[in-house]
Design a protein around this motif. Sequence first.
Motif, short mmCIF file in Angstrom:
data_model
loop_
_atom_site.label_atom_id
_atom_site.label_comp_id
_atom_site.label_asym_id
_atom_site.label_seq_id
_atom_site.Cartn_x
_atom_site.Cartn_y
_atom_site.Cartn_z
N GLU A 289 55.11 40.06 41.16
CA GLU A 289 54.18 40.87 42.00
C GLU A 289 53.02 41.72 41.16
OE1 GLU A 289 57.42 40.80 42.45
OE2 GLU A 289 57.74 40.04 44.72
N PHE B 255 49.00 40.75 41.11
CA PHE B 255 47.83 41.83 41.25
C PHE B 255 46.77 41.72 40.16
CE2 PHE B 255 47.99 44.28 45.23
CZ PHE B 255 49.12 43.80 45.58
N LEU C 283 46.32 38.28 49.01
CA LEU C 283 47.46 38.41 48.80
C LEU C 283 48.57 38.30 49.85
CD1 LEU C 283 45.64 39.47 46.51
CD2 LEU C 283 47.67 40.53 45.40
N LEU D 297 55.86 45.28 47.27
CA LEU D 297 54.49 45.88 46.79
C LEU D 297 54.88 47.03 46.00
CD1 LEU D 297 51.49 46.37 47.19
CD2 LEU D 297 52.11 48.15 48.59
N VAL E 27 48.20 48.39 41.60
CA VAL E 27 46.98 48.68 42.82
C VAL E 27 46.34 49.88 42.35
CG1 VAL E 27 47.00 49.74 45.23
CG2 VAL E 27 48.64 47.75 44.54
N LEU F 100 40.22 42.92 46.71
CA LEU F 100 41.37 42.03 47.13
C LEU F 100 41.75 42.22 48.51
CD1 LEU F 100 41.50 41.99 44.00
CD2 LEU F 100 43.89 42.82 44.13
N ILE G 73 45.04 42.19 50.89
CA ILE G 73 46.34 42.12 50.89
C ILE G 73 47.02 42.36 52.09
CG2 ILE G 73 48.39 43.36 49.70
CD1 ILE G 73 45.30 44.04 48.20
N PHE H 6 44.23 46.58 52.48
CA PHE H 6 45.57 46.29 52.88
C PHE H 6 45.83 46.32 54.40
CE2 PHE H 6 47.64 47.01 48.86
CZ PHE H 6 46.75 47.72 48.00
#
Length: 625
Positions: free
Chosen positions: A366, A370, A385, A392, A399, A410, A412, A468
């Motif tokens: 993980e 990232f 992702l 996470l 992050v 990104l 997510i 996110f």
Amino acid sequence: MALLETIHSPADIKKLSLDELAALSREIRSLLVQVVSRNGGHLSSNLGAVDLTLALHRVFDAPRDKIIWDIGHQCYTHKIVTGRRERIGTIRKRGGLLGFPDREESEYDVLNTGHASTSLGFASGLAIARDRRGETQHIVAVIGDGALTGGVALEALNHIGQVKQRLIIVLNDNKMSIAPNVGGISRHLNYLAAGRPYIRMKEVIQNVLKAIPGVGRTLFELAKKIEVLMRTLMVPGSLFDELGIKYIGPINGHSFRDLLKELESAKKYDYPVLLHVVTRKGEGYEPASDDPSSFHSSAPFNIENGKFLGREQGLSYSEVFGRSVRRLVAADRRFIALTAAMPEGTGLDAVQKEFPENFFDVGIAEQYMFDFAGGLALGGFRPVLGVYSTFLQRAIDQVIHDVALMRLPLLIGLDRAGLVGGDGPTHQGIYDIALLQPVPGIVLMAPKDENELQHMVYTASRLERPVFIRFPKEPGRGVPLDEEFRELPLGRAEVLRRGDRVLLLAVGPLTCRALAAAEKLAREDGIEATVVNMRFLKPLDLEQVFSLAADVGKIVTIEDGTVRGGFASIIRGEFQAIGDRRHEFLALGVGEGDVPLASREELLAHFGLDAAGIYRSVKAFVQEQ
Ligand SMILES: Cc1ncc(C[n+]2csc(CCOP(=O)(O)OP(=O)(O)O)c2C)c(N)n1
């Protein structure tokens, strides 16, 4: 189940002959198939590890010797032979055995686990602690080839090879993570498992010499010496030897004779050794060995034909996420889907199948995922992702430090966010709101249903910063999916119902439960509630929240996560920040303490987050003087 009934502790395994061990292993496999067909669970990993587990308990003296299971999802046989046989039928069920090792459950469980790649670090520390205390027990870590791709496992190998403490690493290599394993280490294991070239060469030479009539012993011995020389000169060592850990293998993980011999010999070393045990995922039950991925974390199924039972109608949130990402990729090849060893679980196999060039499975990595995504973003691509909320947690530094500070775009998908059924405390997705809230510059959304999820994926794809989207592991609500993607206004909540007595601020899939509770309050108690689907946890629609709050004295926050540091704390903090003293607050969510083992619906009910629980709490709160 004649033999199995005589097994009360590992001591009983030590008395068995090789034939009896094989018979016991068959009985256990049949029990595992029966139990998982009813309860669901990690079938294929457990079937593959039965022989290895019996051999370990035969050779080592647990609980004095410490057997550590990486991830722990393959521990069912271990539980059966360490005094929990009679309760194995309760596994993964409320009040039953956990599907992972649990120190509170048994002294044979060394470590509580659920996340990958931690066994080697713990084994390393336990071995040093043992040595410093002048004790002699064996420390044995059992790690899969999938878990070995995790960064912390590799960090541990690096350190173990330097410190050289006495410990035994059993590498359970079935060539699979959940899906087929990936990467250079996996390739190296295949090379080792195939028998390195010198082993094959040795066989050839021996066979040739034996085939020549009249070749005497001396020539044969000489050839052996030449073979040793060739090994030294020609053959690349194993990665593990190079790191300072003695490699032993490959060993047939379904042959008791081989397993017992090699495990016994591993005891003799006073430095770290790694036993490369080759097993087959799903061994002994054809549907699982034919399709080990589907039976990795299996739903209940029909034993006769291996068909899964009660698969929900309609699409899951994961499927909608995967399909939405596939649409993004179809329209614009800058979008690239990434997973850390969960192509099916995240729904991103939809991209993998159709656009393999726009898909990467990086292994159980993980943190790396990232950074890799960060690089892609810096290079002009749009990484998407898929990661479970609970995993996470591994990558929070990436992050914050690597993604958010540079505002890298990104997207997510945080799957399994909120309360997660069946897997117990290690797999809960209840911390992401609290962890992500302080991170600068990000957007955090939560859809009320699967249709909103697809619009959120699209909305996120239009934003030039980290976004996110948290969504649960539960069946979709079965709402129709709009044909066209729609862009949702950034940071705006949705008011679903208006009332004058109480304000319900709801997050994600709890919104519909809050709405049902509000309808009942109006119908049965004459209490009118305003219900807001927050949609955005960051940025918050404070303008709307403050304006709606002006009409009521009581505010209820409803979230599928920890209230401490979560949505409840954030809302209270915002009201405090404007010096508000007028409102009373009720926080509905997950309180501090472990989340018990139960199904998702049971967990929601347990925390008063189902429609009935919300109704009860809000009614009492409103009627309080
Ligand atoms: C940090 C983390 N990421 C993802 C997972 C999900 N996961 C559970 S088991 C598994 C595959 C493990 O493969 P392996 O270690 O080879 O064990 P096997 O099931 O093949 O025996 C994955 C990816 C996890 N448990 N932890």
